[in-house]
Design a protein around this motif. Structure first.
Motif, mmCIF file in Angstrom:
data_model
loop_
_atom_site.group_PDB
_atom_site.id
_atom_site.type_symbol
_atom_site.label_atom_id
_atom_site.label_comp_id
_atom_site.label_asym_id
_atom_site.label_seq_id
_atom_site.Cartn_x
_atom_site.Cartn_y
_atom_site.Cartn_z
ATOM 1 N N PHE A 94 0.641 -1.289 -0.069
ATOM 2 C CA PHE A 94 0.086 -0.028 0.219
ATOM 3 C C PHE A 94 0.970 0.989 0.030
ATOM 4 O O PHE A 94 0.677 2.241 -0.695
ATOM 5 C CB PHE A 94 -0.817 -0.066 1.205
ATOM 6 C CG PHE A 94 -2.040 -0.800 1.054
ATOM 7 C CD1 PHE A 94 -2.890 -0.823 -0.062
ATOM 8 C CD2 PHE A 94 -2.421 -1.783 2.240
ATOM 9 C CE1 PHE A 94 -3.710 -1.900 0.017
ATOM 10 C CE2 PHE A 94 -3.303 -2.555 2.164
ATOM 11 C CZ PHE A 94 -4.225 -2.652 0.946
ATOM 12 N N TYR A 95 2.006 1.160 0.727
ATOM 13 C CA TYR A 95 2.914 2.464 0.761
ATOM 14 C C TYR A 95 4.362 2.096 0.471
ATOM 15 O O TYR A 95 5.135 1.930 1.524
ATOM 16 C CB TYR A 95 2.923 2.943 2.186
ATOM 17 C CG TYR A 95 1.245 3.396 2.550
ATOM 18 C CD1 TYR A 95 0.727 4.371 2.202
ATOM 19 C CD2 TYR A 95 0.428 2.559 3.542
ATOM 20 C CE1 TYR A 95 -0.451 4.708 2.427
ATOM 21 C CE2 TYR A 95 -0.697 2.956 3.997
ATOM 22 C CZ TYR A 95 -1.202 3.985 3.499
ATOM 23 O OH TYR A 95 -2.504 4.227 3.813
ATOM 24 N N ASN A 285 -8.940 -9.679 5.137
ATOM 25 C CA ASN A 285 -9.526 -9.277 4.284
ATOM 26 C C ASN A 285 -8.766 -8.733 3.164
ATOM 27 O O ASN A 285 -8.884 -8.746 2.180
ATOM 28 C CB ASN A 285 -10.466 -8.074 4.865
ATOM 29 C CG ASN A 285 -11.804 -8.694 5.565
ATOM 30 O OD1 ASN A 285 -12.278 -9.691 5.549
ATOM 31 N ND2 ASN A 285 -12.287 -7.579 6.406
ATOM 32 N N ILE A 286 -7.520 -8.004 3.869
ATOM 33 C CA ILE A 286 -6.375 -7.545 2.721
ATOM 34 C C ILE A 286 -5.849 -8.795 2.160
ATOM 35 O O ILE A 286 -5.667 -8.630 0.926
ATOM 36 C CB ILE A 286 -5.267 -6.833 3.612
ATOM 37 C CG1 ILE A 286 -6.131 -5.503 4.080
ATOM 38 C CG2 ILE A 286 -4.091 -6.351 2.743
ATOM 39 C CD1 ILE A 286 -5.009 -4.806 5.211
ATOM 40 N N ALA A 287 -5.696 -9.759 2.757
ATOM 41 C CA ALA A 287 -4.957 -11.204 2.070
ATOM 42 C C ALA A 287 -5.876 -11.688 0.968
ATOM 43 O O ALA A 287 -5.544 -12.018 -0.064
ATOM 44 C CB ALA A 287 -4.837 -12.092 2.931
ATOM 45 N N PRO A 301 -5.033 4.940 9.043
ATOM 46 C CA PRO A 301 -6.603 4.973 9.150
ATOM 47 C C PRO A 301 -7.079 4.590 7.746
ATOM 48 O O PRO A 301 -8.157 4.257 7.734
ATOM 49 C CB PRO A 301 -6.778 6.444 9.440
ATOM 50 C CG PRO A 301 -5.402 6.726 10.502
ATOM 51 C CD PRO A 301 -4.392 6.029 9.580
ATOM 52 N N GLU A 302 -6.442 5.101 6.685
ATOM 53 C CA GLU A 302 -7.098 4.825 5.381
ATOM 54 C C GLU A 302 -7.337 3.460 5.089
ATOM 55 O O GLU A 302 -8.250 2.853 4.451
ATOM 56 C CB GLU A 302 -5.995 5.550 4.189
ATOM 57 C CG GLU A 302 -5.901 6.953 4.575
ATOM 58 C CD GLU A 302 -5.100 7.331 5.477
ATOM 59 O OE1 GLU A 302 -5.076 8.665 5.976
ATOM 60 O OE2 GLU A 302 -4.430 6.580 6.236
ATOM 61 N N VAL A 303 -6.291 2.479 5.473
ATOM 62 C CA VAL A 303 -6.257 1.130 5.100
ATOM 63 C C VAL A 303 -7.653 0.514 6.126
ATOM 64 O O VAL A 303 -8.385 -0.462 5.662
ATOM 65 C CB VAL A 303 -5.054 0.423 5.660
ATOM 66 C CG1 VAL A 303 -5.206 -1.058 5.486
ATOM 67 C CG2 VAL A 303 -4.073 0.838 4.329
ATOM 68 N N TYR A 304 -7.428 0.945 7.455
ATOM 69 C CA TYR A 304 -8.549 0.544 8.301
ATOM 70 C C TYR A 304 -10.117 0.701 7.749
ATOM 71 O O TYR A 304 -10.871 -0.036 7.926
ATOM 72 C CB TYR A 304 -8.419 0.984 9.763
ATOM 73 C CG TYR A 304 -7.615 0.106 10.451
ATOM 74 C CD1 TYR A 304 -8.305 -0.594 11.618
ATOM 75 C CD2 TYR A 304 -6.373 0.069 10.448
ATOM 76 C CE1 TYR A 304 -7.533 -1.459 12.377
ATOM 77 C CE2 TYR A 304 -5.560 -0.791 11.362
ATOM 78 C CZ TYR A 304 -6.112 -1.525 12.308
ATOM 79 O OH TYR A 304 -5.382 -2.250 13.133
ATOM 80 N N PHE A 313 -10.173 1.786 15.539
ATOM 81 C CA PHE A 313 -9.178 1.416 16.403
ATOM 82 C C PHE A 313 -7.929 0.863 15.608
ATOM 83 O O PHE A 313 -7.865 -0.160 15.258
ATOM 84 C CB PHE A 313 -9.716 0.177 17.410
ATOM 85 C CG PHE A 313 -8.912 -0.075 18.647
ATOM 86 C CD1 PHE A 313 -7.675 0.539 18.959
ATOM 87 C CD2 PHE A 313 -9.277 -1.079 19.285
ATOM 88 C CE1 PHE A 313 -6.837 0.392 20.099
ATOM 89 C CE2 PHE A 313 -8.351 -1.394 20.691
ATOM 90 C CZ PHE A 313 -7.431 -0.732 20.907
ATOM 91 N N VAL A 314 -6.951 1.926 15.504
ATOM 92 C CA VAL A 314 -6.069 1.293 14.596
ATOM 93 C C VAL A 314 -4.889 0.914 15.380
ATOM 94 O O VAL A 314 -4.087 1.587 16.208
ATOM 95 C CB VAL A 314 -5.644 2.668 13.610
ATOM 96 C CG1 VAL A 314 -4.365 2.446 12.887
ATOM 97 C CG2 VAL A 314 -6.619 3.302 12.950
#
Length: 435
Positions: A94-95, A285-287, A301-304, A313-314
């Motif tokens: 992502f980054y 979910n990301i996987a 926060p954006e990914v959450y 809750f990050v």
């Protein structure tokens, strides 16, 4: 004085490493686990001690005429495949800009472990490695154990500031993984006085881990205790000792410790535990959405907001399994698990070999204790983001070196080469040297 002492040891070890590459690898291990420069207050704190030792070791490795040892075993191959996947997956993070420095730091650790695999070639050097690991983490464990006893466990034990082991949970896991290695060294000591000193150190290490008030560490201790009983030569006596120790802990620890441990059963009411369940589902979910995972440093926060059930809750993964799953996908998790499966199997092979050859009984002891340590990592790590803990991959290093020593002994003592399905190669026919 601390700065002077640390820098003197670092430069002395670097000079020695130019002639003896294995010594440089051990010095790197000491810096990576103990971080002695973080215990000072002056120039040594931010001095690139790892770069100095690592650079000297690599220069020595390149130009030294010392024999390079065969390192290829199922465990080392699995670790290499994991490294390749990390390199492949990071550009798709992502980054990527934030992930790249973490990848570089991880690759440095893996590189030095592979270097150590090629230069540690006998029992004495392997023993030195075990002593370095035990001394590095024993420093914090013994000190923390004394603190826990003196304060009655009222305060948590924390690790060295600015390191991977800074948190109480992280330090506790490293300490309980070190205890089996201390037990191995105790078995090798001959004088009763030294055995007693090592036993006292083990007790203090356990007290420090318990005093950290880490719930994951408690579960890891329970799992390790079960394996220790199975590995012990005196199962009944060890079981009785563990029961007495458990009763003493329950009786002596303060209410704050009991309240924190009780949250294992009432996790629904614990915000920290629910936060972990939230991030675990997010990583899953990301996987599912990305083959390569989200990469290092993906917790924002954006990914959450996109993947988490509750984006408020990050936190980081708080699990080696969900950490690898979310950051590097299902393939990354498979390779990660393959590393530990093959490492455990190699220890099993070495242990059976040591039990069958009395002159190598020390290998059975070390392999068995390393298996206990690995169980501690796999259980305690289920609640911590320590997927790339140096200490854990040093177990792979030990497994590879022991496997090589085992193979070398088998080759040296085999009376004849094998032919076909294990049958001896046929001798010359009569009249041509045969009888």
């Amino acid at each position: 004085m601390r700065d002077i002492a640390v820098l003197a040891i670092v430069f002395g070890a670097s000079l020695y490493a130019f002639k003896h590459t294995w010594a440089g690898a051990l010095a790197w291990t000491w810096l990576g686990l103990m971080n002695p420069h973080k215990q000072s207050w002056g120039i040594a704190v931010n001095f690139p001690v790892a770069a100095v030792v690592g650079g000297a070791t690599l220069v020595s490795w390149i130009f030294s005429r010392e024999k390079r040892m065969d390192i290829w075993t199922p465990a080392s191959v699995s670790m290499l495949l994991l490294i390749v996947w990390l390199v492949v997956s990071t550009p798709f993070a992502f980054y990527p800009e934030l992930a790249r420095p973490h990848l570089v730091d991880t690759l440095k650790v893996f590189l030095m472990i592979f270097v150590a695999m090629t230069v540690i070639n006998d029992k004495k050097q392997l023993q030195y490695l075990i002593w370095v690991i035990v001394a590095s983490l024993g420093y914090y464990g013994v000190k923390g154990g004394v603190f826990t006893i003196m304060t009655g466990g009222a305060h948590r034990v924390w690790g060295p500031t600015g390191t991977m082991l800074e948190g109480n949970n992280e330090l506790a896991l490293a300490l309980i993984m070190t205890i089996p290695l201390m037990r191995y060294l105790q078995l090798q000591l001959e004088k009763p006085r030294y055995k007693q000193i090592m036993l006292a150190a083990i007790v203090l290490m356990a007290a420090s881990a318990i005093g950290s008030q880490s719930r994951g560490a408690l579960l890891a201790i329970i799992a390790m205790s079960g394996v220790l009983v199975l590995r012990s030569r005196n199962r009944l006596g060890l079981s009785a000792l563990m029961v007495v120790g458990a009763v003493a802990v329950v009786a002596l620890m303060p209410d704050s410790w009991h309240e924190r441990m009780d949250t294992i059963n009432t996790y629904e009411e614990d915000a920290s535990a629910m936060g972990r369940l939230n991030v675990w589902e997010m990583n899953y979910n990301i996987a599912c959405a990305k083959v390569f995972g989200g990469g290092f440093s993906m917790y924002s926060p954006e990914v959450y907001a996109v993947f988490a059930p509750d984006p408020r809750f990050v936190v980081v993964a708080h699990s080696i399994y969900f950490q690898i799953l979310g950051e590097h996908g299902f393939i990354g998790l498979f390779l990660f698990l393959l590393v530990w499966f093959t490492t455990y199997r190699e220890f099993s092979k070495v242990r059976r070999f040591g039990l069958a050859t009395p002159e190598h009984a020390w290998m059975a002891d070390l392999a068995g204790m390393c298996q206990v340590s690995l169980v501690g990592y796999l259980v305690g790590g289920a609640f911590l983001s320590l997927g790339f803990l140096d200490l854990a991959y040093n177990l792979v290093l030990i497994a590879v070196c022991m496997s090589r020593l085992m193979r070398d002994h088998i080759k040296a003592t085999r009376p004849y080469p094998l032919y076909g399905f294990g049958a001896p190669m046929p001798g010359p026919p009569a009249g041509e040297g045969g009888k």
